[in-house]
Design an enzyme around this catalytic site. Structure first.
Site, PDB file in Angstrom:
ATOM      1  N   ASP A   1     -82.273 -94.810 -58.155  1.00 21.16           N
ATOM      2  CA  ASP A   1     -82.594 -96.096 -57.547  1.00 21.16           C
ATOM      3  C   ASP A   1     -84.074 -96.453 -57.727  1.00 21.16           C
ATOM      4  OD1 ASP A   1     -82.126 -98.403 -56.155  1.00 21.16           O
ATOM      5  OD2 ASP A   1     -82.098 -97.471 -54.184  1.00 21.16           O
TER       6      ASP A   1
ATOM      7  N   HIS B   1     -85.063-100.408 -66.193  1.00 22.81           N
ATOM      8  CA  HIS B   1     -83.848 -99.685 -66.601  1.00 22.81           C
ATOM      9  C   HIS B   1     -84.085 -98.947 -67.921  1.00 22.81           C
ATOM     10  CE1 HIS B   1     -81.752-101.511 -63.347  1.00 22.81           C
ATOM     11  NE2 HIS B   1     -81.679-102.726 -63.872  1.00 22.81           N
TER      12      HIS B   1
ATOM     13  N   LEU C   1     -73.999 -77.655 -69.464  1.00 24.03           N
ATOM     14  CA  LEU C   1     -74.085 -78.517 -68.270  1.00 24.03           C
ATOM     15  C   LEU C   1     -73.010 -79.590 -68.391  1.00 24.03           C
ATOM     16  CD1 LEU C   1     -75.691 -80.041 -65.870  1.00 24.03           C
ATOM     17  CD2 LEU C   1     -76.986 -81.133 -67.677  1.00 24.03           C
TER      18      LEU C   1
HETATM   19  C1  FPP Z   1     -80.696 -98.835 -59.610  1.00 21.18           C
HETATM   20  O1  FPP Z   1     -81.978 -99.394 -59.609  1.00 21.18           O
HETATM   21  C2  FPP Z   1     -80.275 -98.600 -60.973  1.00 21.18           C
HETATM   22  C3  FPP Z   1     -79.179 -99.101 -61.596  1.00 21.18           C
HETATM   23  C4  FPP Z   1     -78.185 -99.993 -60.994  1.00 21.18           C
HETATM   24  C5  FPP Z   1     -78.924 -98.787 -63.005  1.00 21.18           C
HETATM   25  C6  FPP Z   1     -79.099 -97.363 -63.364  1.00 21.18           C
HETATM   26  C7  FPP Z   1     -79.216 -97.300 -64.810  1.00 21.18           C
HETATM   27  C8  FPP Z   1     -79.991 -96.458 -65.458  1.00 21.18           C
HETATM   28  C9  FPP Z   1     -80.808 -95.438 -64.831  1.00 21.18           C
HETATM   29  C10 FPP Z   1     -80.032 -96.616 -66.911  1.00 21.18           C
HETATM   30  C11 FPP Z   1     -79.616 -95.438 -67.671  1.00 21.18           C
HETATM   31  C12 FPP Z   1     -78.420 -94.723 -67.269  1.00 21.18           C
HETATM   32  C13 FPP Z   1     -77.566 -94.189 -68.145  1.00 21.18           C
HETATM   33  C14 FPP Z   1     -76.498 -93.286 -67.673  1.00 21.18           C
HETATM   34  C15 FPP Z   1     -77.658 -94.451 -69.581  1.00 21.18           C
HETATM   35  P1  FPP Z   1     -82.124-100.876 -59.103  1.00 21.18           P
HETATM   36  O2  FPP Z   1     -82.053-101.796 -60.243  1.00 21.18           O
HETATM   37  O3  FPP Z   1     -81.144-101.131 -58.021  1.00 21.18           O
HETATM   38  O4  FPP Z   1     -83.573-100.875 -58.532  1.00 21.18           O
HETATM   39  P2  FPP Z   1     -84.100-101.735 -57.305  1.00 21.18           P
HETATM   40  O5  FPP Z   1     -83.440-101.167 -56.084  1.00 21.18           O
HETATM   41  O6  FPP Z   1     -85.558-101.494 -57.328  1.00 21.18           O
HETATM   42  O7  FPP Z   1     -83.723-103.151 -57.543  1.00 21.18           O
END
Ligand code: FPP
Length: 236
Positions: A16, A33, A127
């Site tokens: 997050d 991201h 893993l």
């Molecule tokens: C939450 O941060 C993150 C996500 C919804 C996307 C997670 C995706 C990745 C980490 C990209 C790579 C993953 C893989 C498996 C290739 P947020 O956008 O909700 O952050 P915020 O709370 O600050 O808005």
């Protein structure tokens, strides 16, 4: 890391804070991201090196489809690029990839990249990386219940066969329970992530946003895990 540390067998990570990390730097959320992928790659290598055997990652929840269409599209393309190219190194590290979540309504290209990765890594043993994509615990419980009803309808199980073990084996993936759940960014919520599997997990909520959750931060998390007194409902 010190030798005597207990390494959790199954770690869950709620990645997050990508958006906030980027916005605080005057960049677009999508940049967060993209940076997260780079953090994640380092982390996967590190988890193999320290001996984590199962890791579950919350990549996209069933609820994330409510986001702006442009961000959803960006994430779908990021998944395709990551699975097709960026994760190539995981094969050499002997990581096996599995996915948890609903296939509908993921785009065909994402599904194709997922299936290819699963197939190419199926014999790896270092893993197991369980990527939760279009995942929600509530949806998982609904889908597992339907699966068990089908088995019952087809005469493959009796009502009395339904126990905790059978439920666990019929979740999206048959994995050991989570020992440790890490959610970055300081938010204190589970947000529909692996509720059934996390029933006796220890929780850790570092303040750092996921793009800054580097190997050093992971080691700090392991030190914290080692301070916990896990009783599993008993007395110690
Ligand atoms: C939450 O941060 C993150 C996500 C919804 C996307 C997670 C995706 C990745 C980490 C990209 C790579 C993953 C893989 C498996 C290739 P947020 O956008 O909700 O952050 P915020 O709370 O600050 O808005």
């Amino acid at each position: 890391m010190e030798e005597k540390l207990i390494i959790p067998n199954h770690v869950g990570i709620i990645m997050d804070g990508n958006g906030r990390w980027a916005v605080e730097r005057g960049k677009t959320r999508t940049y967060g991201h993209k940076t997260a992928v780079s953090t994640l790659k380092d982390l996967c290598v590190h988890m193999v090196d320290v001996g984590v055997k199962y890791a579950s990652l919350y990549a996209f929840s069933t609820e994330n489809f409510k986001r702006d269409i442009k961000e959803v599209d960006f994430l779908m393309n990021l998944f395709i690029a990551t699975f097709n190219k960026e994760f190539e190194f995981l094969k050499k590290k002997k990581v096996r990839i599995v996915f948890s979540g609903r296939r509908e309504p993921l785009p065909e290209k994402v599904l194709k990249a997922m299936d290819k990765l699963v197939d190419e890594t199926k014999d790896n043993k270092a893993l197991v990386l369980n990527i939760c994509l279009n995942y929600g615990s509530h949806a998982e419980i609904v889908d597992t219940t339907k699966k068990l009803c089908e088995l019952y309808k087809d005469g493959k199980i009796e009502l009395d066969d339904i126990d905790e073990e059978l439920i666990s084996k019929n979740l999206y993936q048959d994995l050991p329970p989570l020992d440790f759940v890490i959610r970055t960014s300081g938010e204190l919520r589970l947000s529909n992530f692996m509720m059934y599997q996390a029933s006796y997990a220890e929780f850790y909520f570092p303040k750092v946003y996921f793009p800054d959750f580097n190997n050093e931060e992971f080691d700090k998390a392991i030190l914290e895990f080692n301070k916990r007194n896990r009783r599993f409902g008993g007395v110690k």
